[in-house]
Design a protein around this motif. Structure first.
Motif, short mmCIF file in Angstrom:
data_model
loop_
_atom_site.label_atom_id
_atom_site.label_comp_id
_atom_site.label_asym_id
_atom_site.label_seq_id
_atom_site.Cartn_x
_atom_site.Cartn_y
_atom_site.Cartn_z
N ILE A 124 0.85 -1.20 0.00
CA ILE A 124 0.00 0.00 0.00
C ILE A 124 0.88 1.25 0.00
O ILE A 124 0.64 2.20 -0.76
N ALA A 125 1.94 1.24 0.83
CA ALA A 125 2.85 2.40 0.90
C ALA A 125 3.55 2.61 -0.45
O ALA A 125 3.67 3.75 -0.93
N ARG A 126 3.98 1.54 -1.07
CA ARG A 126 4.63 1.63 -2.39
C ARG A 126 3.68 2.24 -3.41
O ARG A 126 4.05 3.11 -4.20
N ASP A 127 2.41 1.79 -3.39
CA ASP A 127 1.45 2.26 -4.39
C ASP A 127 0.94 3.67 -4.08
O ASP A 127 0.52 4.38 -5.00
N LEU A 128 0.98 4.08 -2.82
CA LEU A 128 0.66 5.47 -2.49
C LEU A 128 1.77 6.38 -3.03
O LEU A 128 1.51 7.50 -3.46
N LYS A 129 3.00 5.88 -2.99
CA LYS A 129 4.12 6.67 -3.50
C LYS A 129 4.04 6.80 -5.02
O LYS A 129 4.24 7.88 -5.57
N SER A 130 3.69 5.72 -5.70
CA SER A 130 3.66 5.75 -7.17
C SER A 130 2.38 6.40 -7.71
O SER A 130 2.32 6.80 -8.87
N GLY A 131 1.34 6.45 -6.87
CA GLY A 131 0.05 7.00 -7.33
C GLY A 131 -0.90 5.92 -7.82
O GLY A 131 -2.02 6.23 -8.23
N ALA A 132 -0.48 4.65 -7.78
CA ALA A 132 -1.38 3.57 -8.20
C ALA A 132 -2.55 3.44 -7.22
O ALA A 132 -3.61 2.93 -7.59
N THR A 133 -2.33 3.87 -5.97
CA THR A 133 -3.41 3.97 -4.99
C THR A 133 -3.48 5.43 -4.55
O THR A 133 -2.45 6.05 -4.35
N ARG A 134 -4.71 5.96 -4.46
CA ARG A 134 -4.86 7.40 -4.18
C ARG A 134 -5.97 7.67 -3.17
O ARG A 134 -6.96 6.95 -3.14
N PHE A 135 -5.77 8.74 -2.38
CA PHE A 135 -6.84 9.22 -1.51
C PHE A 135 -7.79 10.09 -2.33
O PHE A 135 -7.35 10.90 -3.15
N VAL A 136 -9.08 9.91 -2.10
CA VAL A 136 -10.11 10.72 -2.76
C VAL A 136 -11.02 11.27 -1.66
O VAL A 136 -11.44 10.52 -0.78
N PRO A 137 -11.32 12.57 -1.67
CA PRO A 137 -12.25 13.10 -0.67
C PRO A 137 -13.69 12.77 -1.05
O PRO A 137 -14.07 12.93 -2.21
N CYS A 138 -14.47 12.28 -0.08
CA CYS A 138 -15.88 11.96 -0.35
C CYS A 138 -16.70 13.24 -0.32
O CYS A 138 -16.62 14.01 0.63
N ARG A 139 -17.51 13.47 -1.36
CA ARG A 139 -18.33 14.68 -1.44
C ARG A 139 -19.50 14.63 -0.47
O ARG A 139 -20.09 15.64 -0.15
N HIS A 140 -19.83 13.42 0.01
CA HIS A 140 -20.99 13.29 0.89
C HIS A 140 -20.61 13.37 2.37
O HIS A 140 -21.17 14.16 3.11
N CYS A 141 -19.62 12.56 2.81
CA CYS A 141 -19.30 12.51 4.24
C CYS A 141 -18.05 13.33 4.58
O CYS A 141 -17.77 13.57 5.74
N GLY A 142 -17.26 13.73 3.56
CA GLY A 142 -16.09 14.55 3.81
C GLY A 142 -14.83 13.77 4.18
O GLY A 142 -13.75 14.34 4.30
N LEU A 143 -14.95 12.44 4.38
CA LEU A 143 -13.77 11.64 4.71
C LEU A 143 -12.97 11.33 3.44
O LEU A 143 -13.54 11.26 2.35
N ASP A 144 -11.65 11.16 3.60
CA ASP A 144 -10.82 10.69 2.48
C ASP A 144 -10.84 9.16 2.47
O ASP A 144 -10.70 8.53 3.52
N TYR A 145 -10.99 8.59 1.31
CA TYR A 145 -10.92 7.13 1.20
C TYR A 145 -9.97 6.76 0.07
O TYR A 145 -9.64 7.60 -0.77
#
Ligand SMILES: [Zn+2]
Length: 180
Positions: A124-145
Motif C-alpha cells: 500500500i505504501a509503495r502504491d501510495l508513492k507511485s500514485g497507483a493507490t490514491r486518496f479521494v475526498p468523499c463529497r458526501h461525508c467529507g472523509l478521504d478514502y
C-alpha cells in the motif's frame, strides 16, 4: 569503526527488524540494499523456514470488497497521519513500522479477521508513492478514502456505503444506491 561497516551494521539491524515482521525479501532488499541471499538467510535463521516467494501483489488486489477497501483506507490514513505528504515521495521503513504497529493496536490479529500483514502494508505504501493507490475526498461525508486502478468494486466511498447499508437494515429509509 569505518563508515562503510557502520552503514552495513545499520542496514543489517533494519533488515532484522523487517525480517521479524516477515516482510518479503524483495521489499527488504529495496529498503536496506542488503543482498537478497543474505536477507533470505536472516529470514531462515529467525523463522526456521524459507521466506515466501512469488510475485508481489498490487494494492488493487486488496480492493475486493467494501470491507477490505475500508481496511486499506484505515491503514493508509494512519500511514499518512504519521508520514504526511512525504509518503508520496519516499517510503520510510520507520514510518511504515510505526503505522503498522498502530494499525495492529486498533485491529489485533484474530482467527476471524486477519487484516493487513506487514507486506500488505508495504504494498500500500509503495502504491501510495507511485500514485497507483490514491486518496479521494468523499463529497458526501467529507472523509478521504482510498481507491486503486482496476479494482472489482466501483471507486466510491466505503464509509457512505456502510452507512447506507445500516440505514437500509434499520429500515429508516431506503438507500439511494447500494453496491456490492
Ligand atoms: Zn463518504
Amino acid at each position: 569503526m569505518a563508515l562503510t561497516s557502520l552503514l552495513r551494521h545499520e542496514r543489517r539491524a533494519l533488515a532484522m527488524k523487517l525480517v521479524d515482521r516477515e516482510l518479503r525479501t524483495s521489499p527488504i532488499h529495496s529498503l536496506t540494499g542488503l543482498p537478497e541471499p543474505e536477507i533470505r538467510s536472516l529470514f531462515k535463521m529467525k523463522h526456521d523456514r524459507s521466506p515466501p516467494s512469488g510475485p508481489m501483489p498490487s494494492s488493487s488486489s486488496f480492493f475486493t470488497s467494501r470491507r477490505n477497501q475500508a481496511e486499506v483506507t484505515l491503514f493508509g490514513a494512519l500511514y499518512r497521519h504519521l508520514g504526511g505528504q512525504r509518503i508520496h515521495r519516499q517510503l520510510s521503513a520507520e514510518t511504515l513500522m510505526k503505522a503498522h504497529d498502530l494499525y495492529r493496536e486498533i485491529h489485533p490479529e484474530d482467527s476471524s479477521r486477519k487484516g493487513l500483514n506487514f507486506t500488505d502494508a508495504w504494498v500500500i505504501a509503495r502504491d501510495l508513492k507511485s500514485g497507483a493507490t490514491r486518496f479521494v475526498p468523499c463529497r458526501h461525508c467529507g472523509l478521504d478514502y482510498l481507491i486503486a486502478d482496476e479494482t472489482d468494486i466501483p471507486p466510491n466511498c466505503p464509509f457512505c456505503f456502510f452507512r447506507r447499508l445500516r440505514k437500509q437494515k434499520d429500515g429508516q429509509r431506503a438507500p439511494r444506491e447500494v453496491q456490492a
